[in-house]
Design an enzyme around this catalytic site. Structure first.
Site, short mmCIF file in Angstrom:
data_model
loop_
_atom_site.label_atom_id
_atom_site.label_comp_id
_atom_site.label_asym_id
_atom_site.label_seq_id
_atom_site.Cartn_x
_atom_site.Cartn_y
_atom_site.Cartn_z
N SER A 109 -1.50 -5.85 3.43
CA SER A 109 -0.85 -4.56 3.62
C SER A 109 -1.02 -3.70 2.37
O SER A 109 -2.01 -3.80 1.66
CB SER A 109 0.62 -4.79 3.96
OG SER A 109 1.27 -3.57 4.25
N TYR A 147 -3.58 6.06 6.57
CA TYR A 147 -3.62 4.69 6.03
C TYR A 147 -2.22 4.09 5.97
O TYR A 147 -2.00 2.95 6.40
CB TYR A 147 -4.25 4.73 4.64
CG TYR A 147 -4.41 3.39 3.98
CD1 TYR A 147 -5.49 2.57 4.31
CD2 TYR A 147 -3.51 2.94 3.02
CE1 TYR A 147 -5.66 1.34 3.69
CE2 TYR A 147 -3.67 1.71 2.40
CZ TYR A 147 -4.74 0.92 2.74
OH TYR A 147 -4.91 -0.31 2.13
N LYS A 159 -0.74 0.74 7.99
CA LYS A 159 -0.24 -0.45 7.31
C LYS A 159 1.23 -0.71 7.64
O LYS A 159 1.66 -1.88 7.74
CB LYS A 159 -0.43 -0.31 5.80
CG LYS A 159 -1.90 -0.34 5.37
CD LYS A 159 -2.58 -1.65 5.75
CE LYS A 159 -3.99 -1.75 5.21
NZ LYS A 159 -4.65 -3.03 5.53
#
Length: 241
Positions: A143, A157, A161
């Site tokens: 992560s 992004y 995650k």
């Protein structure tokens, strides 16, 4: 999990943390299938592992492509046998310089989600059935602190995650007691090509080296006392930031 003579699948394994972790698990005695889009760099990582006496097989494929996922699972099983450990490490940042959400193209968001979220979900589905039949397995998702901190311009992004973190927790809750475990790892800021692309003016001397993080991740994988569904951060491992 003791990875000696275990089948391991690592995605995005051609560089950065992924390549360093492949080497670290090689020293622990694992049989590795390494997945990346670029065969040339991937073959270099596999060759280095083999030169040191390890077992590594490159698989050129795109985790974000639906048609590639089941081929990855089948090739890995054929090359290393039962896959008892999968490390979801392939990552897509999106176009750089990073854009505000209002300026992010929907197609760019779709690609980030395909690689960082949907691909790992598909691959886990393909691998978890055999793990359940064997009563053992470990799935590790890599992560980021962008999953928990709303950094401007890291929207695609960070969202991907954050979703990965929660999906991993749900997998862990649903499969509790089966012998198949799930962990999420936040490696912190590392001196990698991806970080350089995202933050080109960063002082690289202040960033953690991928090899340091890889050693910590390997130790975490070997630690049977870490709770199923846990999310671990680099600071908790005592790695210099």
């Amino acid at each position: 999990m003791d990875v000696r003579d275990r089948g391991v699948l690592i995605t995005g394994a051609s560089r950065g943390l992924r390549a360093a972790l492949a080497g670290e698990l090689a020293r622990a005695g694992a049989r590795r299938a390494l997945v990346s889009r670029g065969m040339e760099a991937l073959e270099g990582v596999a060759a280095a592992i083999r030169a040191g006496g390890g077992v590594a097989h490159p698989i050129a494929a795109d985790v974000g492509a639906k048609d590639d996922v089941y081929a990855i699972a089948g090739a890995a099983a054929a090359l290393v046998g039962d896959v008892d450990l999968v490390v979801h490490n392939a990552s897509e940042l999106g176009p750089v310089p990073l854009a505000l959400l209002a300026d992010t193209a929907c197609e760019d968001l779709e690609r980030v989600l395909a690689v960082n979220l949907i691909g790992p979900f598909r691959l886990t589905k393909a691998l978890v059935g055999p793990m359940l039949l064997r009563g053992r397995g470990l799935v590790v998702h890599v992560s980021s602190d962008a999953a928990t901190v709303p950094y401007p311009r890291w929207g695609a992004y960070g969202a991907s995650k954050a979703a990965v973190d929660h999906v991993a927790r749900i997998w862990a809750a649903e499969l509790e007691g089966t012998g198949v475990r799930f962990l999420t790892v936040d490696p912190g800021e590392m001196d990698t090509e991806m970080h350089a692309a995202a933050v080109p003016d960063a002082d690289r001397s202040t960033l953690t080296k991928p090899a340091e993080v890889a050693r910590a991740v390997a130790a975490m994988i070997a630690d049977e006392f870490i709770p199923n569904g846990a999310r671990l951060a680099a600071a908790e491992w005592g790695i210099p930031r």
